[in-house]
Design an enzyme around this catalytic site. Structure first.
Site, mmCIF file in Angstrom:
data_model
loop_
_atom_site.group_PDB
_atom_site.id
_atom_site.type_symbol
_atom_site.label_atom_id
_atom_site.label_comp_id
_atom_site.label_asym_id
_atom_site.label_seq_id
_atom_site.Cartn_x
_atom_site.Cartn_y
_atom_site.Cartn_z
ATOM 1 N N ASP A 492 7.883 6.649 -10.292
ATOM 2 C CA ASP A 492 7.040 5.448 -10.212
ATOM 3 C C ASP A 492 5.767 5.633 -11.031
ATOM 4 O O ASP A 492 5.328 4.736 -11.728
ATOM 5 C CB ASP A 492 6.688 5.133 -8.753
ATOM 6 C CG ASP A 492 5.972 6.284 -8.048
ATOM 7 O OD1 ASP A 492 6.113 7.442 -8.479
ATOM 8 O OD2 ASP A 492 5.271 6.024 -7.049
ATOM 9 N N ARG A 496 -0.813 10.422 -9.688
ATOM 10 C CA ARG A 496 -1.333 10.708 -8.354
ATOM 11 C C ARG A 496 -0.356 11.616 -7.592
ATOM 12 O O ARG A 496 0.705 11.997 -8.115
ATOM 13 C CB ARG A 496 -1.572 9.406 -7.593
ATOM 14 C CG ARG A 496 -0.310 8.646 -7.253
ATOM 15 C CD ARG A 496 -0.646 7.366 -6.478
ATOM 16 N NE ARG A 496 0.533 6.577 -6.223
ATOM 17 C CZ ARG A 496 0.616 5.264 -6.410
ATOM 18 N NH1 ARG A 496 -0.415 4.604 -6.901
ATOM 19 N NH2 ARG A 496 1.726 4.618 -6.132
ATOM 20 N N GLU A 498 2.180 11.460 -5.994
ATOM 21 C CA GLU A 498 3.362 10.693 -5.602
ATOM 22 C C GLU A 498 4.511 11.081 -6.545
ATOM 23 O O GLU A 498 5.348 11.859 -6.197
ATOM 24 C CB GLU A 498 3.074 9.189 -5.621
ATOM 25 C CG GLU A 498 4.302 8.402 -5.174
ATOM 26 C CD GLU A 498 3.985 7.135 -4.411
ATOM 27 O OE1 GLU A 498 2.870 6.641 -4.498
ATOM 28 O OE2 GLU A 498 4.897 6.643 -3.712
ATOM 29 N N GLU A 772 0.460 -0.579 -12.159
ATOM 30 C CA GLU A 772 1.182 -0.846 -10.914
ATOM 31 C C GLU A 772 0.796 -2.209 -10.331
ATOM 32 O O GLU A 772 1.641 -2.932 -9.817
ATOM 33 C CB GLU A 772 0.825 0.252 -9.897
ATOM 34 C CG GLU A 772 1.422 0.054 -8.528
ATOM 35 C CD GLU A 772 1.104 1.216 -7.589
ATOM 36 O OE1 GLU A 772 0.153 1.970 -7.859
ATOM 37 O OE2 GLU A 772 1.824 1.372 -6.590
HETATM 38 C C1 BGC Z 1 5.235 3.237 -5.423
HETATM 39 C C2 BGC Z 1 6.031 2.074 -5.894
HETATM 40 C C3 BGC Z 1 7.199 1.999 -4.965
HETATM 41 C C4 BGC Z 1 6.617 1.564 -3.648
HETATM 42 C C5 BGC Z 1 7.588 1.152 -2.609
HETATM 43 C C6 BGC Z 1 4.700 2.905 -4.080
HETATM 44 O O1 BGC Z 1 3.896 3.876 -3.564
HETATM 45 O O2 BGC Z 1 4.262 3.606 -6.316
HETATM 46 O O3 BGC Z 1 6.287 2.052 -7.227
HETATM 47 O O4 BGC Z 1 8.286 1.335 -5.403
HETATM 48 O O5 BGC Z 1 5.711 2.531 -3.195
HETATM 49 O O6 BGC Z 1 7.104 1.217 -1.333
#
Ligand code: BGC
Length: 923
Positions: A492, A496, A498, A772
């Site tokens: 994604d 960060r 993630e 985003e």
């Molecule tokens: C991500 C998104 C993802 C979403 C879904 C986020 O934290 O960055 O791209 O699809 O969560 O819950």
């Protein structure tokens, strides 16, 4: 009969030898599993694809022959001593499977393809090769006895190790040497002081409980009889370092491990093996910490140059230990399926600014993913230079890292005191445009820092240019977000804490990705393998793949909108590559996925993620509007059933195709009952609802136009007018839902809108990647006040597909995968005066380039050999007024290789064979 008469008679009866112009028919881009030469092939038989070239219009392939041989000499002699397909009458050039005897492991095979065109001209590809991977391991998993590091610790992670072994190779002629290697962690190997390759972050990220990838390196040139040494640096990577916000040590005890097997073949048939075992020695070395999220730290005072050479004395080093706490996947070693992560570009700074006594701010002018290479001059021994990375600046112009959440994204280098020192980290990556440098001795010259762009080295395949620079930048931003987020896993975001393989992001972006890049290996071979690993026994696929802790489904949160990437990706890769094998490999997984959703109501728990809040000053919404959920979930089920039908049909699975047709039909009826309200109205009456329903063909034919008109009205009346109200799911589809139903002008108004919220609003605020959230940056250029606020998320970049297919005008024909046939139909509107789209497809380069001027309309089209296209030309009258000037100016209706199909709705449609065409319509 006189002799003369006989001679005349014989001459008259002789078939006329065809007088053929010299042919330039050629075979190019001959690949095995997507590569010209494939080192380390495993997991199934090879798949051959090539392209043919010719300047003659309308050239087709009529037949081919593939030979696979034990040596290049055999191939050159035309002898397929391993496999000879024989001459196969076929126009196919993509996805031809190997059908010879079983292949041996660790063996190089040579091959070529011969092709005949429709006039009998013959051409042969350059010889290529593929080499199968290792299948039997004798090596031992080894490790250093590293300190324990808790799962929640932040900052330098000291579990970095250097491992080495000196060895002696016997005399003789070395003809081939391979290093097969992998790690639980990430590693970099050197032999005799030289890196074995330019890979980064090998072996890549898989769910190590299921599967561990290994690499095959050709190291023939690295070795010699006599004294040699191998050295490996090993770090935590995804195995034991930070993943997402779930901490460290996800896959086991937290001790990184290495496995390596060096095999050296001699001309006389001897094979020497040097494998990782307990005779190796280890030390922490100069890298005092490394973590994918937190950064890397190097103390050059502890560096020991030459440590991977034979002469180095490792007497003070420790003995390695055997790594015994192995995850189950360590027993399932598979060759790396995708291209390596590499440095794909180097960028100099665009500016350097002093921000205080000890601090400089470096701007690379481009948000990117990678690391910075540092060059320090005249630093005192022990000087530490620190680099902090971020995507944005705050209102006072300082680096703002709030959107990195807990990721420290900080590297440091401690100088040994030489006149010039250079260093780049090897075991981390950051998402950044800016670097804050502290501790640099004196003024920081721009040459002190170079950005190294990192990502899986997928070939980029597109070029777009138009008279609206903002649109060009938008397409470039989508490409940059692809490059940054395609790093072993399609993530994604890259910055960060993630960086996860969110399925929904890829589900909406994959069709665009397949235009911008050749994703056959990355998505088709690698990521679909990850999907199959992570799929639940009930067929469900989760919200993230790989799913490190089972936190994101499957069991907790079934979401058809997110997890349908499991259907979208094989379909999309097949469509782009023309290789049906990707469908077959995942057929069982896709069928199980469908069964899961057949047995329960489709649902989504995330919905239309990240629609714009009405006021950009408000916190961005994550969760899409809940009232859309049921509509989206039902829509995606129909779409999945449709794609399954298409794939089943192409694969000759006719019973299954029939079942999916029925399934889609029933699901359409359910969708209509739940959400279609007559007169083209949907419930809920929202932009995303219309975008999805039109894109997936969920409305009766007589309601589509009205639904598109309703969408246009909603868009026109939203916010200040011509505003998007869509999130991840609606946004990629909204423009086509307008343009394909006579609302071309509305589509262009929306695309070229630059007020918040819109694609060009991002561009106007200086975005160099996709954001985003629609309100990622505030008007003053600072981060919108939210912790979850990535400036590098590709989902909204899906619009690049519409720009290529509608504005550029190149549309694939889903019935003829691999660009065997396509449509060229540029939408010349919205104040754009000229645009060109160029795609490097599996058949060759496709070009659509048009311009409007006072003289009229011009469209140049390139159709690769062995492909055909339907070209739409706007005309207000007689199609005979359209000229085709590519070879000589003639009415298009009379041009070689051009057939008029008809005139409909102000467009003349021509069918063309391969070649270059130049259509002109005078004003
Ligand atoms: C991500 C998104 C993802 C979403 C879904 C986020 O934290 O960055 O791209 O699809 O969560 O819950």
């Amino acid at each position: 009969m006189s002799r003369l008469l006989v001679l005349l008679l014989v001459l008259a009866l002789l078939p006329l030898a065809p007088v053929r112009a010299q042919s330039d028919y050629g075979v190019v881009a001959a690949t095995v599993n997507g590569e010209r030469h494939y080192l380390g092939l495993g997991g199934g038989d090879p798949v051959f694809t090539w392209a043919v070239t010719a300047t003659r219009r309308g050239t087709r392939q009529r037949a081919y022959r593939i030979i696979v041989a034990s040596s290049e000499a055999q191939v050159t002699a035309g002898v397929g001593d391993v496999w000879d397909s024989g001459r196969v009458a076929s126009t196919s050039t993509t996805g031809i499977g190997y059908e010879g005897p079983p292949l041996e492991p660790r063996t190089r095979y040579h091959w070529a393809v011969q092709s005949w065109d429709d006039e009998g001209a013959e051409a042969t590809s350059l010889p290529g090769w593929f080499e199968t991977a290792l299948d039997t391991w004798t090596a031992t998993w080894i490790a250093r006895d590293v300190p324990e590091v808790g799962p929640t610790s932040r900052g330098p992670d000291p579990r970095i190790s250097q491992l080495r072994r000196a060895f002696t190779l016997p005399a003789g002629e070395i003809i081939r040497a391979r290093l097969y290697a992998t790690a639980l962690g990430v590693y970099r190997a050197e032999l005799n002081g030289r890196p074995v390759a330019d890979d980064r972050l090998a072996p890549g990220w898989t769910d190590y409980r299921d599967r561990v990838q290994f690499q095959t390196y050709d190291v023939t040139g690295h070795l010699r009889p006599g004294a040699n040494a191998i050295g490996v640096t090993l770090a935590t990577g995804w195995y034991a370092g930070h993943i997402s916000n779930i901490g460290k040590n996800t896959y086991g005890s937290g001790t990184p491990g290495f496995l390596g097997q060096l095999e050296v073949a001699y001309a006389d048939g001897r094979l020497e093996t040097v494998a990782s075992d307990l005779s190796w020695r280890t030390v922490q070395g100069p890298t005092t910490g490394a973590d994918l999220q937190d950064g890397e730290h190097f103390d050059a005072r502890a560096d020991t140059p030459g440590w991977t050479t034979a002469d180095y004395d490792d007497a003070t080093w420790e003995e390695v230990v055997e790594k015994t706490d192995l995850p189950a996947g360590a027993a399932v070693l598979v060759p790396q399926a995708d291209q390596p992560v590499r440095v794909t570009q180097r960028l100099p700074p665009v500016s350097v600014e002093r921000r205080g006594d000890d601090t400089h701010l470096v701007d690379f002018g481009q948000n990117l993913v990678g690391v910075a290479e540092l060059r320090v001059t005249d630093a005192d021994r022990g000087t530490t230079v620190s680099l902090r990375f971020g995507e944005a600046l705050d209102a006072s112009g300082d680096l703002d890292t709030t959107n990195l959440r807990a990721a420290l994204a900080t590297d440091s280098y401690t100088s040994r005191g030489d006149a010039v020192e250079e260093w780049a980290p090897a075991f981390t990556f950051h998402g950044f445009r800016y670097v804050e440098v502290t501790g640099y001795p004196g003024d920081l010259p721009p040459s002190a820092l170079t950005a190294l762009v990192l990502g899986t080295d997928v070939p980029l395949t597109s070029a777009f240019a138009s008279t609206d620079e903002r649109l060009d930048r938008l397409v470039a931003n989508a490409e940059w977000s692809l490059r940054g987020n395609f790093l072993s896993v399609p993530t994604d975001c890259p910055q960060r804490d993630e960086r996860m393989g969110w399925t929904g992001d890829l589900n909406v972006f994959a069709p665009t990705a397949a235009l911008l890049a050749d994703v056959r290996r990355f998505l088709g071979d690698k990521w679909m393998g990850d999907v199959r690993d992570e799929q639940g026994p009930d067929g469900q696929v989760g919200l993230v793949v790989p799913d490190p802790v089972g936190q994101f489904g499957p069991e907790d949160a079934p979401d058809i909108v997110w997890s349908s990437a499991a259907i979208t990706v094989p379909y999309t890769v097949w469509q782009a590559s023309g290789e049906l094998q990707v469908v077959e490999e995942s057929w069982a997984a896709m069928t199980a996925f469908m069964r899961f959703w057949e047995e329960q109501e489709p649902q989504t728990v995330i919905g239309d993620w990240a629609p714009p809040p009405a006021d950009p000053a408000d916190v961005a919404m994550g969760r899409g509007l809940p009232e859309l959920d049921d509509l989206l979930a039902r829509a995606w089920f129909v779409r999945d059933a449709d794609l399954m039908n298409r794939m089943a049909t192409a694969a000759g699975r006719h019973d299954e195709a029939r079942r999916y047709i029925q399934l889609a039909q029933d699901a359409r009826a359910d969708f209509a009952a739940a959400h279609v309200r007559g007169g083209g109205r949907l419930e809920p009456d929202a932009q995303t609802a219309y975008a999805v329903a039109l894109a997936f063909d969920l409305l009766p034919a007589d309601q589509r136009r009205a639904a598109s008109d309703r969408l246009a009205a909603l868009v026109r009346d939203e916010g200040d007018g011509w505003d998007l109200a869509t999130g991840f799911v609606g946004t990629p589809l909204v423009l086509a839902a307008l343009s394909e139903h006579d609302n071309v002008e509305a589509a262009f108004r929306l695309l070229t809108q630059d007020d918040y919220p819109s694609w060009l609003h991002q561009v106007e605020l200086g975005a160099t990647t996709m954001w985003e959230f629609w309100n990622g940056l505030s008007a003053d250029g600072s981060l919108h006040s939210q912790l979850d606020n990535s400036l590098n998320h590709y989902a909204f970049g899906a619009v690049a597909r519409w720009i290529h297919t509608e504005l550029g005008g190149i549309q694939q024909d889903p019935e003829r995968a691999g660009y065997a046939h396509f449509t060229v139909r540029p939408r010349a509107a919205g104040g754009v005066e000229a645009a060109s789209s160029k795609l490097a497809t599996v058949r060759g380069t496709v070009v659509s380039s048009w311009r409007h001027g006072p003289d009229g309309f011009a469209l140049d089209v390139t159709v690769p050999a062995n492909a055909t296209a339907t070209v739409h030309i706007p005309t207000s009258g007689d199609p005979a007024r359209i000229l085709e000037v590519g070879e000589s100016p003639v009415p298009a209706t009379q041009a070689t290789g051009v057939v008029l199909l008809g005139v409909l709705d102000g467009e003349a449609r021509f069918e063309v064979g391969s070649g270059q065409y130049a259509f002109r319509v005078s004003a």
